[in-house]
Design a protein around this motif. Structure first.
Motif, PDB file in Angstrom:
ATOM      1  N   ALA A   1       5.778  14.560 -14.470  1.00 39.47           N
ATOM      2  CA  ALA A   1       6.869  13.731 -13.963  1.00 39.47           C
ATOM      3  C   ALA A   1       7.665  14.455 -12.877  1.00 39.47           C
ATOM      4  CB  ALA A   1       7.790  13.327 -15.111  1.00 39.47           C
ATOM      5  N   SER A   2       7.659  15.784 -12.907  1.00 38.13           N
ATOM      6  CA  SER A   2       8.410  16.549 -11.899  1.00 38.13           C
ATOM      7  C   SER A   2       7.524  17.035 -10.761  1.00 38.13           C
ATOM      8  CB  SER A   2       9.071  17.770 -12.559  1.00 38.13           C
ATOM      9  OG  SER A   2       8.099  18.763 -12.872  1.00 38.13           O
ATOM     10  N   TYR A   3       6.244  16.666 -10.804  1.00 36.70           N
ATOM     11  CA  TYR A   3       5.263  17.182  -9.840  1.00 36.70           C
ATOM     12  C   TYR A   3       4.821  16.067  -8.901  1.00 36.70           C
ATOM     13  CZ  TYR A   3       0.935  19.470  -8.234  1.00 36.70           C
ATOM     14  OH  TYR A   3      -0.065  20.030  -7.466  1.00 36.70           O
ATOM     15  N   SER A   4       4.924  16.312  -7.599  1.00 36.47           N
ATOM     16  CA  SER A   4       4.595  15.286  -6.611  1.00 36.47           C
ATOM     17  C   SER A   4       3.197  15.451  -6.022  1.00 36.47           C
ATOM     18  CB  SER A   4       5.628  15.302  -5.475  1.00 36.47           C
ATOM     19  OG  SER A   4       5.612  16.558  -4.807  1.00 36.47           O
ATOM     20  N   GLY A   5       2.482  16.494  -6.417  1.00 37.64           N
ATOM     21  CA  GLY A   5       1.136  16.717  -5.899  1.00 37.64           C
ATOM     22  C   GLY A   5       0.104  15.882  -6.637  1.00 37.64           C
ATOM     23  N   GLU A   6      -1.166  16.076  -6.253  1.00 33.97           N
ATOM     24  CA  GLU A   6      -2.259  15.307  -6.847  1.00 33.97           C
ATOM     25  C   GLU A   6      -3.194  16.181  -7.676  1.00 33.97           C
ATOM     26  OE1 GLU A   6      -4.221  13.308  -3.672  1.00 33.97           O
ATOM     27  OE2 GLU A   6      -2.494  12.028  -3.186  1.00 33.97           O
ATOM     28  N   ALA A   7      -2.880  17.454  -7.820  1.00 32.01           N
ATOM     29  CA  ALA A   7      -3.759  18.369  -8.552  1.00 32.01           C
ATOM     30  C   ALA A   7      -3.697  18.113 -10.053  1.00 32.01           C
ATOM     31  CB  ALA A   7      -3.389  19.819  -8.251  1.00 32.01           C
ATOM     32  N   THR A   8      -4.729  18.544 -10.745  1.00 33.58           N
ATOM     33  CA  THR A   8      -4.779  18.402 -12.200  1.00 33.58           C
ATOM     34  C   THR A   8      -4.236  19.661 -12.861  1.00 33.58           C
ATOM     35  OG1 THR A   8      -7.038  19.273 -12.228  1.00 33.58           O
ATOM     36  CG2 THR A   8      -6.767  16.874 -12.093  1.00 33.58           C
ATOM     37  N   ILE A   9      -3.915  19.532 -14.134  1.00 28.27           N
ATOM     38  CA  ILE A   9      -3.407  20.679 -14.902  1.00 28.27           C
ATOM     39  C   ILE A   9      -4.584  21.581 -15.277  1.00 28.27           C
ATOM     40  CG2 ILE A   9      -2.332  21.357 -17.078  1.00 28.27           C
ATOM     41  CD1 ILE A   9      -0.682  18.793 -16.934  1.00 28.27           C
ATOM     42  N   SER A  10      -4.417  22.869 -15.009  1.00 31.06           N
ATOM     43  CA  SER A  10      -5.484  23.828 -15.309  1.00 31.06           C
ATOM     44  C   SER A  10      -5.257  24.536 -16.647  1.00 31.06           C
ATOM     45  CB  SER A  10      -5.595  24.859 -14.189  1.00 31.06           C
ATOM     46  OG  SER A  10      -4.366  25.558 -14.014  1.00 31.06           O
ATOM     47  N   SER A  11      -3.987  24.756 -17.027  1.00 30.83           N
ATOM     48  CA  SER A  11      -3.708  25.416 -18.301  1.00 30.83           C
ATOM     49  C   SER A  11      -2.264  25.180 -18.705  1.00 30.83           C
ATOM     50  CB  SER A  11      -3.979  26.923 -18.211  1.00 30.83           C
ATOM     51  OG  SER A  11      -3.133  27.535 -17.260  1.00 30.83           O
ATOM     52  N   THR A  12      -2.001  25.314 -19.996  1.00 29.87           N
ATOM     53  CA  THR A  12      -0.650  25.146 -20.539  1.00 29.87           C
ATOM     54  C   THR A  12      -0.403  26.257 -21.557  1.00 29.87           C
ATOM     55  OG1 THR A  12      -0.806  22.736 -20.281  1.00 29.87           O
ATOM     56  CG2 THR A  12       0.928  23.583 -21.723  1.00 29.87           C
ATOM     57  N   LEU A  13       0.722  26.946 -21.395  1.00 33.56           N
ATOM     58  CA  LEU A  13       1.045  28.071 -22.270  1.00 33.56           C
ATOM     59  C   LEU A  13       2.484  27.965 -22.743  1.00 33.56           C
ATOM     60  CD1 LEU A  13      -0.468  30.933 -20.062  1.00 33.56           C
ATOM     61  CD2 LEU A  13      -1.528  29.946 -22.095  1.00 33.56           C
ATOM     62  N   LEU A  14       2.733  28.359 -23.978  1.00 36.60           N
ATOM     63  CA  LEU A  14       4.095  28.467 -24.487  1.00 36.60           C
ATOM     64  C   LEU A  14       4.500  29.940 -24.395  1.00 36.60           C
ATOM     65  CD1 LEU A  14       6.593  27.243 -25.801  1.00 36.60           C
ATOM     66  CD2 LEU A  14       5.512  27.595 -28.038  1.00 36.60           C
ATOM     67  N   LEU A  15       5.506  30.229 -23.582  1.00 34.18           N
ATOM     68  CA  LEU A  15       5.909  31.600 -23.306  1.00 34.18           C
ATOM     69  C   LEU A  15       7.236  31.928 -23.982  1.00 34.18           C
ATOM     70  CD1 LEU A  15       5.167  31.721 -19.462  1.00 34.18           C
ATOM     71  CD2 LEU A  15       3.613  32.266 -21.345  1.00 34.18           C
ATOM     72  N   THR A  16       7.357  33.161 -24.393  1.00 33.68           N
ATOM     73  CA  THR A  16       8.629  33.668 -24.892  1.00 33.68           C
ATOM     74  C   THR A  16       9.210  34.618 -23.849  1.00 33.68           C
ATOM     75  OG1 THR A  16       7.449  35.452 -26.048  1.00 33.68           O
ATOM     76  CG2 THR A  16       7.966  33.473 -27.312  1.00 33.68           C
ATOM     77  N   PRO A  17      10.524  34.678 -23.731  1.00 34.94           N
ATOM     78  CA  PRO A  17      11.147  35.549 -22.718  1.00 34.94           C
ATOM     79  C   PRO A  17      10.778  37.007 -22.944  1.00 34.94           C
ATOM     80  CG  PRO A  17      12.731  33.999 -23.666  1.00 34.94           C
ATOM     81  CD  PRO A  17      11.501  33.921 -24.502  1.00 34.94           C
ATOM     82  N   PRO A  18      10.748  37.785 -21.840  1.00 34.79           N
ATOM     83  CA  PRO A  18      11.100  37.407 -20.469  1.00 34.79           C
ATOM     84  C   PRO A  18       9.939  36.748 -19.730  1.00 34.79           C
ATOM     85  CG  PRO A  18      10.595  39.740 -20.568  1.00 34.79           C
ATOM     86  CD  PRO A  18      10.501  39.243 -21.983  1.00 34.79           C
ATOM     87  N   LEU A  19      10.286  35.865 -18.779  1.00 35.40           N
ATOM     88  CA  LEU A  19       9.293  35.183 -17.959  1.00 35.40           C
ATOM     89  C   LEU A  19       9.220  35.876 -16.601  1.00 35.40           C
ATOM     90  CD1 LEU A  19      10.295  31.455 -18.639  1.00 35.40           C
ATOM     91  CD2 LEU A  19       8.919  32.983 -20.053  1.00 35.40           C
TER      92      LEU A  19
END
Length: 241
Positions: free
Chosen positions: A124-142
């Motif tokens: 919803a926040s992305y205006s490009g046309e690319a697909t998602i390559s990966s999704t990770l849940l990160l803990t700080p620090p980022l």
């Protein structure tokens, strides 16, 4: 006096290198594309009006009574749907430590932002046309957002600039976009603000050390000048006619 001169020379080298880095990074800041450096290349900042069916909203008091004590309650919209955001522990800023509960405003059920919902929020926040390559849940620090102190989803898109979208895990807040342009800018910000420990702050240990080195350079230079005066090294030489 030998060690004063020796330390003075090495301190001047350190200060000189950092001054050069300030000049280079300052020049980059003047020449860079500020929109790209802020991660705005594929950021979709247009949001349509969400029609909230107010008659279906549950009473805030009912929600507050059903969960652990909260300091505040806000109504937010995610993916065109209203939610109550209960803040149990509030930091001074959004990126500091916060404790949230996200609740469906229509049925009162707590919502956990899982992989699927995080990807939907990122798209919803992305205006490009690319697909998602990966999704990770990160803990700080980022690495991309060192100030962020809360668990965050990182959704990576397979576009030409390596865009990563960061969604806060508890609240669904968009932390920001990062790509090769912002990462390059971050390197120059690190050099300019001497944030070599990735604290995301100007008030860091390296710059404190640098301040003491600069102070030593001032005092050692003054001691050296006084010593030169005592040894008559500044005596002017008159030219013979």
């Amino acid at each position: 006096m030998f060690w004063v001169r020796k330390l003075h020379k090495w301190a001047s080298v350190i200060v000189g290198i950092q001054l050069l880095l300030w000049l280079i990074s300052g020049l980059y800041f003047n020449l860079m594309d500020h929109d790209k450096a802020q991660g705005l290349t594929y950021l979709n900042d247009t949001h349509a009006e969400v029609a909230i069916e107010t008659h279906r909203l549950l009473e805030p008091g009912t929600i507050l009574a059903a969960f652990k004590p909260s300091v505040s309650l806000n109504i937010i919209t995610l993916l065109d749907k209203p939610y109550y955001l209960l803040i149990h522990e509030k930091g001074l800023y959004n990126h500091l430590n916060n404790d949230y509960s996200l609740v469906d405003a229509y049925d009162g059920n707590q919502v956990i932002i899982d992989t699927t919902m995080a990807q939907q929020l990122a798209k919803a926040s992305y205006s490009g046309e690319a697909t998602i390559s990966s999704t990770l849940l990160l803990t700080p620090p980022l690495d991309d957002f060192p100030k962020q102190r809360n668990d965050t989803w990182q959704i990576n898109f397979a576009d030409n600039i390596g865009t990563s979208v960061y969604i806060e895990a508890q609240s669904g807040r968009l932390v920001g976009h990062s790509d090769e342009h912002t990462r390059l800018a971050d390197i120059f910000f690190m050099l300019h603000f001497m944030d070599y420990t990735s604290e995301g702050s100007f008030n860091n240990i390296p710059i404190m050390i640098f301040a003491f080195i600069t102070l030593w350079l001032t005092f050692s230079g003054l001691i050296w000048v006084i010593d030169m005066f005592k040894r008559n090294r500044y005596r002017p030489k008159l030219k013979r006619r």
